[in-house]
Design a protein around this motif. Sequence first.
Motif, PDB file in Angstrom:
ATOM      1  N   GLN A 220      56.701  32.503  59.524  1.00  0.00           N
ATOM      2  CA  GLN A 220      55.514  31.654  59.337  1.00  0.00           C
ATOM      3  C   GLN A 220      54.360  32.488  58.788  1.00  0.00           C
ATOM      4  O   GLN A 220      54.198  33.657  59.142  1.00  0.00           O
ATOM      5  CB  GLN A 220      55.148  31.047  60.698  1.00  0.00           C
ATOM      6  N   LYS A 221      53.527  31.900  57.935  1.00  0.00           N
ATOM      7  CA  LYS A 221      52.430  32.643  57.298  1.00  0.00           C
ATOM      8  C   LYS A 221      51.066  32.351  57.918  1.00  0.00           C
ATOM      9  O   LYS A 221      50.208  33.222  57.977  1.00  0.00           O
ATOM     10  CB  LYS A 221      52.384  32.326  55.793  1.00  0.00           C
ATOM     11  N   ASP A 222      50.854  31.116  58.359  1.00  0.00           N
ATOM     12  CA  ASP A 222      49.554  30.727  58.908  1.00  0.00           C
ATOM     13  C   ASP A 222      49.657  30.556  60.421  1.00  0.00           C
ATOM     14  O   ASP A 222      50.388  29.698  60.914  1.00  0.00           O
ATOM     15  CB  ASP A 222      49.082  29.425  58.263  1.00  0.00           C
ATOM     16  N   ASP A 246      56.106  39.637  61.434  1.00  0.00           N
ATOM     17  CA  ASP A 246      55.344  38.500  61.944  1.00  0.00           C
ATOM     18  C   ASP A 246      54.202  38.981  62.840  1.00  0.00           C
ATOM     19  O   ASP A 246      53.080  38.460  62.768  1.00  0.00           O
ATOM     20  CB  ASP A 246      56.248  37.549  62.727  1.00  0.00           C
ATOM     21  N   ASN A 249      51.252  40.248  60.891  1.00  0.00           N
ATOM     22  CA  ASN A 249      50.497  39.140  60.303  1.00  0.00           C
ATOM     23  C   ASN A 249      49.616  38.462  61.352  1.00  0.00           C
ATOM     24  O   ASN A 249      48.458  38.108  61.082  1.00  0.00           O
ATOM     25  CB  ASN A 249      51.446  38.111  59.688  1.00  0.00           C
TER      26      ASN A 249
END
Length: 402
Positions: A220-222, A246, A249
């Motif tokens: 997942q990015k956001d 992850d 991030n």
Amino acid sequence: MKIRKIAAVAVTAVLTVTMLTGCTTFNNFKEAFLQQKKSSDVTIQIGIYEPMSGADSDAAKAEIKGIELAHEVYPNIGGKIVELVYSDNSSDIDAAETAINNLISKKPDIILGSYGSVYSMIAGKPVNDAKIPAIAITNDNPLVTKNYPYYFRVCYVDSNQGDLLAKYVLEQKQETTAGVLIPNNDDVAMAMATTFVDRIEAETENEDAITAYETYKPGQKDFTKPLKAIQESGVKSVLLPGDSADSANIINQAADMGMDVMFLGPTDWSSKEFRSELSSSVSKEHLAFVNFFTADDTINQESEKFLEAYHEKYGKDKEPEDSVALGYDAYLIAINAVNDAGNDPSGNDIRKVLASAKEFQGASGNITFNTEGDPLRSAQISTWEGKKIVSRSEERRVGKEC
């Protein structure tokens, strides 16, 4: 009688060299004659089972660096020369089985490796069947040693790390609540989270001590939504047991949001690769992770000897990763076990020595193996200060008695 035997071997060697044809080099002769399996009272042979090529080769270099540094410091023990024999599993699960079987065919006294728990798990049955002890270095998957009495490890399993981080929150930070941000469908992350949650709930006698428990999809990015939920919960410490990419991030996004939260993580966070993924907005107060070795907090004489050798070889300005210290320790434990097992020991003799060893003093701390082959050992909680790892906690002993 022994002198006559040695003399006879020497004469045979001279005659063999004399009879070699002009196209046969000395290296051919050495491989064919001098490098045959040694007499066990003269040489200790250590098998190195690692991904020396492929996707995992860069990460494995630290383990190998530690092994080779220890070999330079301790090239022999008890009058026995130590030889390193390598087998490349090529970072490939199909190649790994061939690699371990090829190494076993050379009949090493003991095997070190592999980086990557999956490759060690592939080696488990062949190692057990051959009755050759093996020591994993940075594998934290419990299945590496489970049901394989010939496999040991010098690092913590995942669940131990969760327990240690919970103790840090409770005892050093003096906090009675915490949070968890965990990836979906990740058994390894769940093992760490479960022990973390269980420890905090038990010690606080509060089933609601984990006031934020959020999930995300791997890759997942956001992470805005789960981070806002954590922020609103008011917790100051949050376990991140998932993949390092992850986690980096998440930490970066939390720092950009100005969150006053310390994220807690596994030993993977001590790698330079992980540090390189963190943004400049991440401070030392944002991080705490399990670590085996910190250069500014040497534990014993072996730690000092290791650090001195490392600086002499790589420079005073270079600091070793903890996986280098673990590789160093695995080598030391291996050669001592083979030596202590007596002359011409069997694999079972060596395994028994490993299983009975108490408080082995290594560069990364004192190590005792339990009946599963997992370590009861000293531990630290560390953080990144710039590009340097510094200690956050006093040394502790963790691990499960079996």
